[in-house]
Design a protein around this motif. Sequence first.
Motif, short mmCIF file in Angstrom:
data_model
loop_
_atom_site.label_atom_id
_atom_site.label_comp_id
_atom_site.label_asym_id
_atom_site.label_seq_id
_atom_site.Cartn_x
_atom_site.Cartn_y
_atom_site.Cartn_z
N MET A 1 0.84 -1.20 0.00
CA MET A 1 0.00 0.00 0.00
C MET A 1 0.87 1.24 0.00
O MET A 1 1.73 1.40 0.85
CB MET A 1 -0.89 0.02 1.25
CG MET A 1 -2.06 -0.94 1.19
SD MET A 1 -3.25 -0.49 -0.08
CE MET A 1 -3.66 1.17 0.41
N ASN B 1 -4.56 1.74 -7.00
CA ASN B 1 -3.64 1.74 -5.86
C ASN B 1 -2.54 2.79 -6.00
O ASN B 1 -1.41 2.59 -5.54
CB ASN B 1 -3.02 0.35 -5.66
CG ASN B 1 -2.50 0.16 -4.25
OD1 ASN B 1 -2.94 0.82 -3.30
ND2 ASN B 1 -1.56 -0.74 -4.09
N PRO C 1 -14.14 -3.67 -6.42
CA PRO C 1 -13.25 -3.06 -5.43
C PRO C 1 -12.46 -4.11 -4.64
O PRO C 1 -13.02 -5.09 -4.15
CB PRO C 1 -14.21 -2.29 -4.52
CG PRO C 1 -15.38 -1.97 -5.40
CD PRO C 1 -15.53 -3.17 -6.28
N HIS C 2 -11.15 -3.89 -4.55
CA HIS C 2 -10.30 -4.74 -3.73
C HIS C 2 -10.52 -4.33 -2.28
O HIS C 2 -10.30 -3.18 -1.91
CB HIS C 2 -8.84 -4.53 -4.12
CG HIS C 2 -7.88 -5.48 -3.47
ND1 HIS C 2 -7.70 -5.55 -2.10
CD2 HIS C 2 -7.04 -6.40 -4.01
CE1 HIS C 2 -6.79 -6.47 -1.83
NE2 HIS C 2 -6.37 -7.00 -2.97
N GLN D 1 -9.09 -4.63 0.71
CA GLN D 1 -8.06 -4.01 1.53
C GLN D 1 -7.60 -2.68 0.95
O GLN D 1 -7.34 -1.72 1.68
CB GLN D 1 -6.87 -4.96 1.69
CG GLN D 1 -7.22 -6.21 2.48
CD GLN D 1 -6.00 -7.03 2.83
OE1 GLN D 1 -5.06 -6.52 3.42
NE2 GLN D 1 -6.02 -8.30 2.46
N VAL D 2 -7.50 -2.59 -0.37
CA VAL D 2 -7.09 -1.34 -0.99
C VAL D 2 -8.12 -0.24 -0.72
O VAL D 2 -7.77 0.90 -0.37
CB VAL D 2 -6.87 -1.52 -2.51
CG1 VAL D 2 -6.54 -0.19 -3.18
CG2 VAL D 2 -5.75 -2.53 -2.77
N LEU D 3 -9.40 -0.60 -0.84
CA LEU D 3 -10.47 0.36 -0.57
C LEU D 3 -10.39 0.87 0.87
O LEU D 3 -10.40 2.09 1.13
CB LEU D 3 -11.82 -0.30 -0.83
CG LEU D 3 -13.07 0.54 -0.51
CD1 LEU D 3 -13.14 1.77 -1.38
CD2 LEU D 3 -14.33 -0.32 -0.68
N HIS E 1 -6.96 2.97 1.75
CA HIS E 1 -6.91 4.33 1.21
C HIS E 1 -7.89 5.24 1.95
O HIS E 1 -7.57 6.40 2.23
CB HIS E 1 -7.20 4.32 -0.30
CG HIS E 1 -6.00 4.03 -1.12
ND1 HIS E 1 -5.00 4.96 -1.35
CD2 HIS E 1 -5.60 2.90 -1.76
CE1 HIS E 1 -4.05 4.43 -2.11
NE2 HIS E 1 -4.39 3.18 -2.38
N ALA F 1 -10.72 6.64 -2.94
CA ALA F 1 -10.61 5.30 -2.38
C ALA F 1 -11.27 4.27 -3.29
O ALA F 1 -10.71 3.19 -3.55
CB ALA F 1 -11.23 5.27 -0.98
N TYR F 2 -12.47 4.60 -3.80
CA TYR F 2 -13.16 3.63 -4.65
C TYR F 2 -12.43 3.44 -5.98
O TYR F 2 -12.19 2.31 -6.44
CB TYR F 2 -14.61 4.04 -4.89
CG TYR F 2 -15.60 3.15 -4.16
CD1 TYR F 2 -15.51 1.75 -4.26
CD2 TYR F 2 -16.61 3.67 -3.38
CE1 TYR F 2 -16.41 0.92 -3.60
CE2 TYR F 2 -17.51 2.85 -2.71
CZ TYR F 2 -17.39 1.48 -2.83
OH TYR F 2 -18.28 0.66 -2.16
N LYS G 1 -9.31 3.97 -6.73
CA LYS G 1 -8.00 3.33 -6.55
C LYS G 1 -8.11 1.85 -6.21
O LYS G 1 -7.12 1.11 -6.30
CB LYS G 1 -7.21 4.06 -5.47
CG LYS G 1 -6.75 5.46 -5.88
CD LYS G 1 -5.98 6.15 -4.77
CE LYS G 1 -5.54 7.54 -5.19
NZ LYS G 1 -4.72 8.20 -4.14
N SER G 2 -9.30 1.39 -5.84
CA SER G 2 -9.47 0.00 -5.42
C SER G 2 -9.85 -0.94 -6.56
O SER G 2 -9.90 -2.16 -6.36
CB SER G 2 -10.52 -0.09 -4.31
OG SER G 2 -11.83 0.07 -4.84
#
Length: 324
Positions: A1, A118, A281-282, A284-286, A289, A299-300, A302-303
Amino acid sequence: MPRAVGRLTPKDLGLVVNTADPYSVEVGEFYAASRRLTPEQVLRVELPVKAVLTPEEFRSLQGQIAGHFGAATQALALAWTVPFAVNCNSITAAVTLGYDAGLCSQTCAPSRLSPYFNAATSRPYTDLRLRPAMLLAAKDVATAKSLIERGVQSDHSLGLRGGLPAKAYFIVTQDRARGVRAALYPPPGLSRGAGIEVRVETTQALEDVDRVLLYETGLSQVDKLDRVKWVPGALADHLTSFGGRLDGKGGQMNALDWISSGATATYGTVSEPCSHPQKFPHPQVLLLHYLQGSTAIEAYWKSVAWPQQGVFVGEPLAAPFSRR
């Protein structure tokens, strides 16, 4: 991350209003006032008020956006519910990444990787030459205004010292095809420093839960949403084929049900994606962030690694973990 540095603010946002759609005009005016956008930040266009644009109709919109917004505009809010697609592409992806005609011959194929996936940047247009877009969509004007108010109310509201933690729910269901993200769920636990409690639960639907910040599951229909109490700025989505069909004609629950129940942003696909987790959406990435203070649109976006078929819906600037 990556470590996020900064976030989008109202001065970075452009707003697009469809003058042919009374919903768009009223919601757009309310949003501009709520986020104190200047007149220069608003573009008024005339679009067909229908679910899916043709590529030719979309090119007109694309040209007007390119001609109006300058280098300072980093992201876009689209003040309507329909159109939500351009052929098999979502309208938010087509506006952000360009229309991909080739994908429509085989929508189950992998789609192109988003350079924003990400990413650390808080200046997507400056650094990547793209403007992530999100629909200010809801089932009616009153619900859209409530959505906008929740987004504004959420700013700087969570992760405060001494505050109660919000809760992030990641649900494992009996639907194996739609449950492919379960392997990507974060470990459960309480992080008081971050102001979040992560819960991974096996159930078909949550009920009688409060302070819900995040709800991710995989089902064609999510029940008991009236038994969920959200915090302002909450994110929620369900992995299914047609959650992004905002006209309700996909035969499955669509993303606007999350908004009606009290979520502040959501996501769904507009054409058959098959169960590629990269098209959703991933988890953990969501979450990570968002916890770093990013806005809902950051956040959305980038996920999702392959977002071409997915429509992003909500109040873009909601940022409950941001600091003043």
